[in-house]
Design a protein around this motif. Structure first.
Motif, PDB file in Angstrom:
ATOM      1  N   ASP A  78       0.832  -1.206   0.000  1.00 41.26           N
ATOM      2  CA  ASP A  78       0.000   0.000   0.000  1.00 41.26           C
ATOM      3  C   ASP A  78       0.865   1.254   0.000  1.00 41.26           C
ATOM      4  OD1 ASP A  78      -2.547   1.402   0.210  1.00 41.26           O
ATOM      5  OD2 ASP A  78      -1.962   1.840   2.285  1.00 41.26           O
ATOM      6  N   ALA A  79       1.968   1.240   0.759  1.00 40.81           N
ATOM      7  CA  ALA A  79       2.860   2.404   0.818  1.00 40.81           C
ATOM      8  C   ALA A  79       3.531   2.658  -0.533  1.00 40.81           C
ATOM      9  CB  ALA A  79       3.923   2.195   1.895  1.00 40.81           C
ATOM     10  N   VAL A  80       3.969   1.578  -1.191  1.00 46.14           N
ATOM     11  CA  VAL A  80       4.581   1.721  -2.517  1.00 46.14           C
ATOM     12  C   VAL A  80       3.571   2.289  -3.501  1.00 46.14           C
ATOM     13  CG1 VAL A  80       5.588   0.457  -4.466  1.00 46.14           C
ATOM     14  CG2 VAL A  80       6.262  -0.110  -2.130  1.00 46.14           C
ATOM     15  N   SER A  81       2.349   1.792  -3.452  1.00 48.61           N
ATOM     16  CA  SER A  81       1.303   2.262  -4.365  1.00 48.61           C
ATOM     17  C   SER A  81       0.963   3.723  -4.119  1.00 48.61           C
ATOM     18  CB  SER A  81       0.052   1.395  -4.190  1.00 48.61           C
ATOM     19  OG  SER A  81      -1.003   1.874  -4.981  1.00 48.61           O
ATOM     20  N   GLN A  82       0.854   4.105  -2.859  1.00 47.87           N
ATOM     21  CA  GLN A  82       0.543   5.498  -2.528  1.00 47.87           C
ATOM     22  C   GLN A  82       1.614   6.446  -3.040  1.00 47.87           C
ATOM     23  OE1 GLN A  82      -2.192   6.596  -1.305  1.00 47.87           O
ATOM     24  NE2 GLN A  82      -3.176   4.957  -0.148  1.00 47.87           N
ATOM     25  N   ALA A  83       2.879   5.949  -3.100  1.00 45.41           N
ATOM     26  CA  ALA A  83       3.988   6.778  -3.574  1.00 45.41           C
ATOM     27  C   ALA A  83       4.100   6.790  -5.101  1.00 45.41           C
ATOM     28  CB  ALA A  83       5.297   6.284  -2.972  1.00 45.41           C
ATOM     29  N   GLY A  84       3.268   6.025  -5.796  1.00 42.77           N
ATOM     30  CA  GLY A  84       3.231   6.111  -7.251  1.00 42.77           C
ATOM     31  C   GLY A  84       3.839   4.957  -8.013  1.00 42.77           C
ATOM     32  N   GLY A  85       4.272   3.892  -7.306  1.00 42.55           N
ATOM     33  CA  GLY A  85       4.863   2.751  -7.988  1.00 42.55           C
ATOM     34  C   GLY A  85       3.923   1.561  -8.039  1.00 42.55           C
ATOM     35  N   LEU A  86       4.349   0.516  -8.746  1.00 44.36           N
ATOM     36  CA  LEU A  86       3.584  -0.734  -8.800  1.00 44.36           C
ATOM     37  C   LEU A  86       4.146  -1.674  -7.745  1.00 44.36           C
ATOM     38  CD1 LEU A  86       1.447  -2.503 -10.243  1.00 44.36           C
ATOM     39  CD2 LEU A  86       3.288  -3.287 -11.758  1.00 44.36           C
ATOM     40  N   PRO A  87       3.395  -1.956  -6.660  1.00 46.92           N
ATOM     41  CA  PRO A  87       3.931  -2.798  -5.576  1.00 46.92           C
ATOM     42  C   PRO A  87       3.838  -4.275  -5.920  1.00 46.92           C
ATOM     43  CG  PRO A  87       1.705  -2.117  -5.032  1.00 46.92           C
ATOM     44  CD  PRO A  87       2.035  -1.461  -6.352  1.00 46.92           C
ATOM     45  N   LEU A  88       4.671  -5.047  -5.232  1.00 45.34           N
ATOM     46  CA  LEU A  88       4.722  -6.484  -5.481  1.00 45.34           C
ATOM     47  C   LEU A  88       4.705  -7.243  -4.166  1.00 45.34           C
ATOM     48  CD1 LEU A  88       6.854  -8.365  -8.075  1.00 45.34           C
ATOM     49  CD2 LEU A  88       6.900  -9.117  -5.712  1.00 45.34           C
ATOM     50  N   THR A  98      -6.115 -11.398  -0.034  1.00 47.57           N
ATOM     51  CA  THR A  98      -7.404 -10.813   0.336  1.00 47.57           C
ATOM     52  C   THR A  98      -7.216  -9.473   1.017  1.00 47.57           C
ATOM     53  OG1 THR A  98      -8.400 -13.011   0.590  1.00 47.57           O
ATOM     54  CG2 THR A  98      -9.509 -11.175   1.669  1.00 47.57           C
ATOM     55  N   GLU A  99      -6.237  -9.403   1.927  1.00 51.39           N
ATOM     56  CA  GLU A  99      -5.952  -8.140   2.612  1.00 51.39           C
ATOM     57  C   GLU A  99      -5.444  -7.089   1.631  1.00 51.39           C
ATOM     58  OE1 GLU A  99      -3.240  -6.366   6.325  1.00 51.39           O
ATOM     59  OE2 GLU A  99      -3.021  -8.459   5.683  1.00 51.39           O
ATOM     60  N   ALA A 100      -4.569  -7.506   0.718  1.00 54.96           N
ATOM     61  CA  ALA A 100      -4.040  -6.568  -0.272  1.00 54.96           C
ATOM     62  C   ALA A 100      -5.142  -6.046  -1.173  1.00 54.96           C
ATOM     63  CB  ALA A 100      -2.967  -7.251  -1.108  1.00 54.96           C
ATOM     64  N   GLN A 101      -6.030  -6.917  -1.586  1.00 54.90           N
ATOM     65  CA  GLN A 101      -7.138  -6.507  -2.457  1.00 54.90           C
ATOM     66  C   GLN A 101      -8.014  -5.465  -1.764  1.00 54.90           C
ATOM     67  OE1 GLN A 101     -10.128  -9.540  -3.406  1.00 54.90           O
ATOM     68  NE2 GLN A 101      -9.812  -9.064  -5.576  1.00 54.90           N
ATOM     69  N   GLN A 102      -8.238  -5.654  -0.485  1.00 51.49           N
ATOM     70  CA  GLN A 102      -9.064  -4.702   0.268  1.00 51.49           C
ATOM     71  C   GLN A 102      -8.361  -3.360   0.410  1.00 51.49           C
ATOM     72  OE1 GLN A 102      -9.685  -6.909   3.883  1.00 51.49           O
ATOM     73  NE2 GLN A 102     -11.373  -8.136   3.022  1.00 51.49           N
ATOM     74  N   LYS A 103      -7.062  -3.371   0.666  1.00 53.47           N
ATOM     75  CA  LYS A 103      -6.319  -2.126   0.843  1.00 53.47           C
ATOM     76  C   LYS A 103      -6.130  -1.372  -0.472  1.00 53.47           C
ATOM     77  CE  LYS A 103      -3.530  -2.955   4.989  1.00 53.47           C
ATOM     78  NZ  LYS A 103      -3.984  -1.703   5.670  1.00 53.47           N
ATOM     79  N   MET A 104      -5.871  -2.107  -1.548  1.00 54.10           N
ATOM     80  CA  MET A 104      -5.508  -1.473  -2.809  1.00 54.10           C
ATOM     81  C   MET A 104      -6.715  -0.943  -3.577  1.00 54.10           C
ATOM     82  SD  MET A 104      -2.273  -1.748  -2.667  1.00 54.10           S
ATOM     83  CE  MET A 104      -1.856  -1.216  -4.308  1.00 54.10           C
ATOM     84  N   GLY A 105      -7.842  -1.556  -3.391  1.00 53.00           N
ATOM     85  CA  GLY A 105      -9.010  -1.098  -4.123  1.00 53.00           C
ATOM     86  C   GLY A 105      -8.804  -1.208  -5.626  1.00 53.00           C
ATOM     87  N   ASP A 106      -8.964  -0.084  -6.344  1.00 61.42           N
ATOM     88  CA  ASP A 106      -8.800  -0.072  -7.803  1.00 61.42           C
ATOM     89  C   ASP A 106      -7.363   0.163  -8.238  1.00 61.42           C
ATOM     90  OD1 ASP A 106     -11.509  -0.483  -8.128  1.00 61.42           O
ATOM     91  OD2 ASP A 106     -11.979   1.664  -8.178  1.00 61.42           O
ATOM     92  N   ARG A 107      -6.455   0.402  -7.290  1.00 63.75           N
ATOM     93  CA  ARG A 107      -5.058   0.644  -7.662  1.00 63.75           C
ATOM     94  C   ARG A 107      -4.383  -0.672  -8.072  1.00 63.75           C
ATOM     95  NH1 ARG A 107      -2.690   2.568  -2.573  1.00 63.75           N
ATOM     96  NH2 ARG A 107      -4.677   2.001  -1.619  1.00 63.75           N
ATOM     97  N   PRO A 108      -3.471  -0.622  -9.054  1.00 62.27           N
ATOM     98  CA  PRO A 108      -2.818  -1.853  -9.514  1.00 62.27           C
ATOM     99  C   PRO A 108      -1.805  -2.373  -8.501  1.00 62.27           C
ATOM    100  CG  PRO A 108      -1.849   0.045 -10.601  1.00 62.27           C
ATOM    101  CD  PRO A 108      -3.026   0.564  -9.816  1.00 62.27           C
ATOM    102  N   TRP A 109      -1.661  -3.690  -8.459  1.00 60.19           N
ATOM    103  CA  TRP A 109      -0.664  -4.330  -7.611  1.00 60.19           C
ATOM    104  C   TRP A 109      -0.248  -5.634  -8.267  1.00 60.19           C
ATOM    105  CZ3 TRP A 109      -2.432  -8.833  -4.796  1.00 60.19           C
ATOM    106  CH2 TRP A 109      -3.805  -9.059  -4.900  1.00 60.19           C
TER     107      TRP A 109
END
Length: 447
Positions: A178-188, A204-215
């Protein structure tokens, strides 16, 4: 050429050319020595003494006895006297006839043949590097490939064209992603050897946190089948937008792509890249030796230079022809362009090869038959000491009643030509050793 431009853009005052120039006409190396530098890719420059805190990089070629001596010295001094390594190693490294001393060479020797053929002279090579790197910087200034909303960023739906690399026990946390995504990158999220319930909880936890953002998820292509099955079952249910396969194959990537998951393949060497391109793959990750983890045997600069050259070659007329045949670049934006298959033929080409004791090719094997060469020998001391285990009494416990066998000499093996990542070699089972029964040996000998 390409790493020179990158160094120049980063503010370097200059670059050093050394091993790339060994096959130029100005090279002081005798022509009879230069034949050992043909068809290299850089992996032949191996490091010895890494655990002695003073490693050296030398050229390994079959028959170079000095390399084996140097390796044996390193192993011996690791146990006995590490402090004397540098002094004793220097006696075995230098410039003498092939094999008598270990030649000190870096991985850039893999570029020497191409540079010699392409640039012809050292002067022309230097001029091309100066002019070419200047032009590439101008192109980069114009296109801004690392800027906000660059083409890769737009394609993957992030602010910046950054894909975070897998780091087991670091990036296998939803909070980190989530932190990587918030900063503008694609997290893994690195799945490593997680079993099904762990993977389900994490994704499941990642899907809930990321929402529509890519991961993205990172999986290993060589994990046990039971682990892979459990992981893929969860991945198929949740379907993250992106995936990265380390040590994997094209068919594994295709399986994920069929689920709508854009899949990167970690590629450690140019030969594998050529193969994956032919198979239709278009998303790759290159990690140099300095990165740690599942990486290439090549250093970052050498890997980058080789991979760009391979991609540019693949992007020439052959690839353009495939684009036209497959309906254009937009026909399949996710999986890339599939290779064009040739029609089947009524003619079959059959080859024959052998790898036998005292015969590493069919010709030698036939000559051994004609010459009645006996390839069955006592077990060589280099394999093991048969005297410890041998007993002529077949009923003796914990002993073997044969000291004979057929033994294959060391064989140079290029795993890349078989589609095997070099890092996976250690996981491959070694060949079995077969001892020959003494009575059978005598019968064969009489025949």
């Amino acid at each position: 050429m390409h790493t020179a431009a990158a160094c120049r853009a980063a503010g370097a005052s200059g670059i050093v050319l050394d091993d790339q120039l060994w096959l130029m006409p100005e090279s002081p190396m005798p022509e009879t020595w230069q034949k050992h530098l043909a068809n290299l890719n850089g992996q032949e420059a191996i490091t010895i003494g890494e655990r002695l805190n003073a490693s050296c990089r030398v050229l390994y070629r079959p028959g170079f006895e000095a390399i084996e001596t140097l390796q044996e010295l390193a192993e011996q001094l690791e146990r006995e006297n590490p402090q004397s390594w540098r002094e004793k190693a220097e006696e075995l490294v230098g410039w003498e006839s092939p094999g008598s001393l270990a030649w000190p060479m870096g991985q850039a020797i893999g570029l020497a043949a191409d540079y010699g053929e392409r640039y012809k002279t050292t002067g022309r090579c230097v001029q091309e590097l100066l002019n070419g790197s200047r032009e590439q910087i101008k192109i980069a200034q114009k296109l801004q490939p690392l800027g906000e909303n660059a083409p890769l960023a737009v394609e993957q739906g992030t602010k910046y064209p950054i894909v975070q690399g897998p780091m087991t026990r670091v990036s296998d946390k939803a909070e980190f992603a989530d932190a990587v995504s918030q900063a503008g990158g694609l997290p893994l999220l690195a799945l490593a050897l997680m079993r099904g319930p762990q993977v389900r909880s994490l994704l499941t936890e990642a899907q809930q946190k990321m929402g529509d953002r890519p991961w993205e998820i990172g999986i290993l292509g060589f994990v046990p089948e039971a682990v892979r099955s459990e992981q893929l079952q969860v991945v198929e249910a949740i379907r993250p937008p992106f995936a990265l396969i380390a040590g994997g194959r094209r068919d594994q990537a295709a399986q994920l792509e069929s689920l709508g998951i854009a899949t990167y393949i970690h590629v450690p060497v140019p030969k594998l890249l050529e193969m994956f391109l032919e198979q239709g793959a278009r998303k790759f990750v290159f990690e140099g030796r300095e990165c740690g983890g599942h990486v290439s045997p090549l250093s970052s600069f050498m890997l980058w230079e080789s991979m760009i050259s391979t991609l540019l070659a693949a992007g020439s007329t052959d690839l353009l022809a495939q684009l036209k045949v497959d309906g254009g670049a937009d026909s399949d934006r996710r999986t890339g362009v599939s290779p064009v298959r040739s029609p089947s033929s009524d003619i079959a080409i059959i080859g024959m090869s052998t790898l036998l004791p005292k015969a590493q090719d069919p010709e030698t094997f036939w000559e051994n038959i004609i010459g009645k060469v006996n390839a069955i020998t006592e077990i060589p001391a280099s394999r093991w000491d048969w005297r410890i285990y041998y007993d002529p009494d077949r009923n003796a416990r914990d002993k073997v009643d044969s000291k004979w066998g057929g033994f294959i000499d060391d064989v140079p093996f290029d795993p890349i030509s078989f589609g095997i990542p070099p890092k996976s070699i250690k996981s491959i089972e070694a060949p079995k050793v077969v001892l020959v029964n003494l009575k059978f040996f005598r019968a064969i000998n009489r025949f």
